[in-house]
Design a protein around this motif. Sequence first.
Motif, PDB file in Angstrom:
ATOM      1  N   ALA A 233     -11.936  37.270 -33.480  1.00 50.40           N
ATOM      2  CA  ALA A 233     -12.311  35.855 -33.448  1.00 50.40           C
ATOM      3  C   ALA A 233     -11.079  34.981 -33.630  1.00 50.40           C
ATOM      4  CB  ALA A 233     -13.331  35.552 -34.545  1.00 50.40           C
ATOM      5  N   ASP A 234     -11.070  33.845 -32.929  1.00 46.61           N
ATOM      6  CA  ASP A 234      -9.963  32.881 -32.962  1.00 46.61           C
ATOM      7  C   ASP A 234     -10.574  31.491 -33.076  1.00 46.61           C
ATOM      8  OD1 ASP A 234      -7.891  31.085 -32.366  1.00 46.61           O
ATOM      9  OD2 ASP A 234      -7.019  32.356 -30.817  1.00 46.61           O
ATOM     10  N   ALA A 235     -10.192  30.739 -34.107  1.00 51.17           N
ATOM     11  CA  ALA A 235     -10.783  29.418 -34.342  1.00 51.17           C
ATOM     12  C   ALA A 235     -10.194  28.320 -33.466  1.00 51.17           C
ATOM     13  CB  ALA A 235     -10.625  29.034 -35.808  1.00 51.17           C
ATOM     14  N   GLY A 236      -9.172  28.632 -32.662  1.00 51.47           N
ATOM     15  CA  GLY A 236      -8.588  27.623 -31.792  1.00 51.47           C
ATOM     16  C   GLY A 236      -7.741  26.626 -32.561  1.00 51.47           C
ATOM     17  N   GLU A 237      -7.754  25.364 -32.142  1.00 56.48           N
ATOM     18  CA  GLU A 237      -6.869  24.371 -32.750  1.00 56.48           C
ATOM     19  C   GLU A 237      -7.606  23.264 -33.490  1.00 56.48           C
ATOM     20  OE1 GLU A 237      -4.042  22.910 -29.923  1.00 56.48           O
ATOM     21  OE2 GLU A 237      -3.190  24.904 -29.538  1.00 56.48           O
ATOM     22  N   GLU A 238      -8.926  23.279 -33.477  1.00 50.75           N
ATOM     23  CA  GLU A 238      -9.697  22.270 -34.198  1.00 50.75           C
ATOM     24  C   GLU A 238     -10.230  22.858 -35.507  1.00 50.75           C
ATOM     25  OE1 GLU A 238      -9.960  19.110 -33.254  1.00 50.75           O
ATOM     26  OE2 GLU A 238      -8.710  19.589 -31.506  1.00 50.75           O
ATOM     27  N   PRO A 239     -10.518  22.014 -36.506  1.00 52.97           N
ATOM     28  CA  PRO A 239     -11.156  22.532 -37.719  1.00 52.97           C
ATOM     29  C   PRO A 239     -12.432  23.297 -37.364  1.00 52.97           C
ATOM     30  CG  PRO A 239     -10.426  20.276 -38.069  1.00 52.97           C
ATOM     31  CD  PRO A 239     -10.230  20.562 -36.599  1.00 52.97           C
ATOM     32  N   GLY A 240     -12.638  24.400 -38.020  1.00 54.96           N
ATOM     33  CA  GLY A 240     -13.786  25.246 -37.704  1.00 54.96           C
ATOM     34  C   GLY A 240     -13.676  26.566 -38.437  1.00 54.96           C
ATOM     35  N   MET A 241     -14.051  27.646 -37.770  1.00 54.94           N
ATOM     36  CA  MET A 241     -13.996  28.952 -38.416  1.00 54.94           C
ATOM     37  C   MET A 241     -13.971  30.072 -37.393  1.00 54.94           C
ATOM     38  SD  MET A 241     -17.913  29.389 -39.819  1.00 54.94           S
ATOM     39  CE  MET A 241     -18.000  27.718 -40.451  1.00 54.94           C
ATOM     40  N   ALA A 242     -13.399  31.184 -37.818  1.00 53.62           N
ATOM     41  CA  ALA A 242     -13.497  32.436 -37.079  1.00 53.62           C
ATOM     42  C   ALA A 242     -14.436  33.336 -37.868  1.00 53.62           C
ATOM     43  CB  ALA A 242     -12.121  33.086 -36.935  1.00 53.62           C
ATOM     44  N   MET A 243     -15.375  33.992 -37.179  1.00 51.27           N
ATOM     45  CA  MET A 243     -16.324  34.867 -37.865  1.00 51.27           C
ATOM     46  C   MET A 243     -16.409  36.215 -37.157  1.00 51.27           C
ATOM     47  SD  MET A 243     -19.515  32.521 -39.182  1.00 51.27           S
ATOM     48  CE  MET A 243     -20.046  33.860 -40.271  1.00 51.27           C
ATOM     49  N   ALA A 244     -16.585  37.262 -37.949  1.00 53.22           N
ATOM     50  CA  ALA A 244     -16.721  38.597 -37.366  1.00 53.22           C
ATOM     51  C   ALA A 244     -17.363  39.528 -38.386  1.00 53.22           C
ATOM     52  CB  ALA A 244     -15.357  39.145 -36.948  1.00 53.22           C
ATOM     53  N   GLU A 245     -17.893  40.618 -37.882  1.00 45.39           N
ATOM     54  CA  GLU A 245     -18.445  41.659 -38.748  1.00 45.39           C
ATOM     55  C   GLU A 245     -17.443  42.798 -38.844  1.00 45.39           C
ATOM     56  OE1 GLU A 245     -22.513  44.322 -39.394  1.00 45.39           O
ATOM     57  OE2 GLU A 245     -22.307  43.031 -37.636  1.00 45.39           O
ATOM     58  N   LEU A 246     -17.061  43.141 -40.056  1.00 44.74           N
ATOM     59  CA  LEU A 246     -16.117  44.223 -40.290  1.00 44.74           C
ATOM     60  C   LEU A 246     -16.886  45.466 -40.737  1.00 44.74           C
ATOM     61  CD1 LEU A 246     -13.279  42.356 -42.242  1.00 44.74           C
ATOM     62  CD2 LEU A 246     -13.830  42.301 -39.803  1.00 44.74           C
ATOM     63  N   LYS A 247     -16.673  46.565 -40.020  1.00 49.90           N
ATOM     64  CA  LYS A 247     -17.395  47.798 -40.325  1.00 49.90           C
ATOM     65  C   LYS A 247     -16.423  48.852 -40.825  1.00 49.90           C
ATOM     66  CE  LYS A 247     -20.968  46.955 -36.819  1.00 49.90           C
ATOM     67  NZ  LYS A 247     -21.630  47.483 -35.610  1.00 49.90           N
ATOM     68  N   LEU A 248     -16.704  49.385 -41.994  1.00 49.83           N
ATOM     69  CA  LEU A 248     -15.850  50.411 -42.581  1.00 49.83           C
ATOM     70  C   LEU A 248     -15.740  51.627 -41.675  1.00 49.83           C
ATOM     71  CD1 LEU A 248     -14.158  51.412 -44.963  1.00 49.83           C
ATOM     72  CD2 LEU A 248     -16.291  52.195 -46.048  1.00 49.83           C
ATOM     73  N   ASP A 249     -16.830  51.982 -40.995  1.00 46.51           N
ATOM     74  CA  ASP A 249     -16.795  53.145 -40.106  1.00 46.51           C
ATOM     75  C   ASP A 249     -15.802  52.940 -38.964  1.00 46.51           C
ATOM     76  OD1 ASP A 249     -18.642  54.481 -41.615  1.00 46.51           O
ATOM     77  OD2 ASP A 249     -20.342  54.051 -40.300  1.00 46.51           O
ATOM     78  N   ASP A 250     -15.671  51.709 -38.471  1.00 40.84           N
ATOM     79  CA  ASP A 250     -14.701  51.439 -37.408  1.00 40.84           C
ATOM     80  C   ASP A 250     -13.271  51.651 -37.900  1.00 40.84           C
ATOM     81  OD1 ASP A 250     -16.812  50.773 -35.798  1.00 40.84           O
ATOM     82  OD2 ASP A 250     -16.509  48.604 -35.937  1.00 40.84           O
ATOM     83  N   LEU A 251     -13.001  51.203 -39.110  1.00 42.69           N
ATOM     84  CA  LEU A 251     -11.670  51.400 -39.683  1.00 42.69           C
ATOM     85  C   LEU A 251     -11.376  52.890 -39.870  1.00 42.69           C
ATOM     86  CD1 LEU A 251      -9.885  49.413 -42.383  1.00 42.69           C
ATOM     87  CD2 LEU A 251     -10.254  51.831 -42.802  1.00 42.69           C
ATOM     88  N   LYS A 252     -12.354  53.620 -40.392  1.00 45.05           N
ATOM     89  CA  LYS A 252     -12.160  55.053 -40.609  1.00 45.05           C
ATOM     90  C   LYS A 252     -11.908  55.777 -39.289  1.00 45.05           C
ATOM     91  CE  LYS A 252     -14.880  55.556 -44.862  1.00 45.05           C
ATOM     92  NZ  LYS A 252     -16.097  56.168 -45.464  1.00 45.05           N
ATOM     93  N   GLU A 253     -12.586  55.329 -38.230  1.00 48.28           N
ATOM     94  CA  GLU A 253     -12.419  55.979 -36.937  1.00 48.28           C
ATOM     95  C   GLU A 253     -11.020  55.757 -36.380  1.00 48.28           C
ATOM     96  OE1 GLU A 253     -13.496  58.175 -33.461  1.00 48.28           O
ATOM     97  OE2 GLU A 253     -14.138  58.121 -35.574  1.00 48.28           O
ATOM     98  N   VAL A 254     -10.490  54.565 -36.521  1.00 49.00           N
ATOM     99  CA  VAL A 254      -9.117  54.295 -36.070  1.00 49.00           C
ATOM    100  C   VAL A 254      -8.128  55.152 -36.849  1.00 49.00           C
ATOM    101  CG1 VAL A 254      -7.280  52.562 -36.035  1.00 49.00           C
ATOM    102  CG2 VAL A 254      -9.568  51.961 -35.237  1.00 49.00           C
ATOM    103  N   ARG A 255      -8.306  55.223 -38.148  1.00 51.80           N
ATOM    104  CA  ARG A 255      -7.386  56.015 -38.974  1.00 51.80           C
ATOM    105  C   ARG A 255      -7.529  57.509 -38.720  1.00 51.80           C
ATOM    106  NH1 ARG A 255      -7.381  52.737 -44.834  1.00 51.80           N
ATOM    107  NH2 ARG A 255      -6.274  50.904 -44.015  1.00 51.80           N
ATOM    108  N   ARG A 256      -8.714  57.941 -38.255  1.00 51.42           N
ATOM    109  CA  ARG A 256      -8.898  59.356 -37.903  1.00 51.42           C
ATOM    110  C   ARG A 256      -8.225  59.681 -36.575  1.00 51.42           C
ATOM    111  NH1 ARG A 256     -11.422  62.434 -34.606  1.00 51.42           N
ATOM    112  NH2 ARG A 256     -12.437  60.675 -33.546  1.00 51.42           N
ATOM    113  N   LYS A 257      -8.430  58.802 -35.587  1.00 52.12           N
ATOM    114  CA  LYS A 257      -7.884  59.050 -34.247  1.00 52.12           C
ATOM    115  C   LYS A 257      -6.371  58.940 -34.210  1.00 52.12           C
ATOM    116  CE  LYS A 257     -10.225  55.965 -31.956  1.00 52.12           C
ATOM    117  NZ  LYS A 257     -10.776  55.176 -30.814  1.00 52.12           N
ATOM    118  N   LEU A 258      -5.831  57.998 -34.957  1.00 52.05           N
ATOM    119  CA  LEU A 258      -4.386  57.775 -34.955  1.00 52.05           C
ATOM    120  C   LEU A 258      -3.923  57.712 -36.413  1.00 52.05           C
ATOM    121  CD1 LEU A 258      -2.612  55.163 -32.647  1.00 52.05           C
ATOM    122  CD2 LEU A 258      -1.584  56.233 -34.649  1.00 52.05           C
ATOM    123  N   PRO A 259      -3.701  58.883 -37.015  1.00 55.59           N
ATOM    124  CA  PRO A 259      -3.437  58.940 -38.464  1.00 55.59           C
ATOM    125  C   PRO A 259      -1.990  58.631 -38.825  1.00 55.59           C
ATOM    126  CG  PRO A 259      -3.486  61.155 -37.584  1.00 55.59           C
ATOM    127  CD  PRO A 259      -3.817  60.230 -36.423  1.00 55.59           C
TER     128      PRO A 259
END
Length: 266
Positions: A233-259
């Motif tokens: 997510a990218d909030a651009g140049e105006e006041p606002g917000m970036a939002m996203a869902e962070l999943k622990l399983d996704d992080l673990k998968e990246v660290r497993r594939k490329l340790p």
Amino acid sequence: MKISAIQLNSQPNLGQNLEMAYNFVKKAAGKGADMVALPENFAFMGDEQKRLEQAEEISRATEKALKEWAVEFEIYLLGGGYPVPVENGKVSNCARLINPNGETIALYDKIHLFDVELSEKETYRESDMVKAGRDIVVAELFEFGMKAGLSICYDVRFPELYRELVKQGADILFVPAAFTRPTGKAHWETLLKARAIENSAFVVAPAQTGKHGKKRETHGHALIIDPWGNIFADAGEEPGMAMAELKLDDLKEVRRKLPALEHRVL
């Protein structure tokens, strides 16, 4: 874990800034955010001397507001950087992480201070008013099984800090910032992606944007980046917000594939 990185256009007006920040925190919580992160200088920005003179008032009001907001919306809340009076007439640039019960679970004082000369007209000497911190800070986010590593703005240029945060267990690297327009345009996204990729970690970077007072101008583009270096997510140049869902399983998968973290030699 749903997270929101807030983007503000803070001014040298404490009451106005806190009202603006509250409205964005409320909006993020209404969209389901479990954690909301505010940028550096969210409570006061644009006149460094006045910020120093009003530091006690800013600190007291900010800490009270952060606690109340976290409890009201039942969220983790990161106050990304505000002045706290210390010795010798200086302040620390402090980030405070509060849990949904209103309890402070981490305090981080900015380690690397922004002393640069970008041009004849644009010079910054953060160390004239701010005392540098020394402690590396990682906090448990128990409900989500992840740990948060804290940093502020100029810290992002020092990769050794983030490697140490990850060595201490950080899964999410927070970089609340008020990046100048010229350095932001040149380096902001690149540096944040690098910190995410080299540490196989999420990066959450709330930001300031636009003009602040008479002189200061910031880059914007609050970002949330995944461990592979993709921008969620990218909030651009105006006041606002970036939002996203962070999943622990996704992080673990990246660290497993490329340790890469397991292959460190130094």
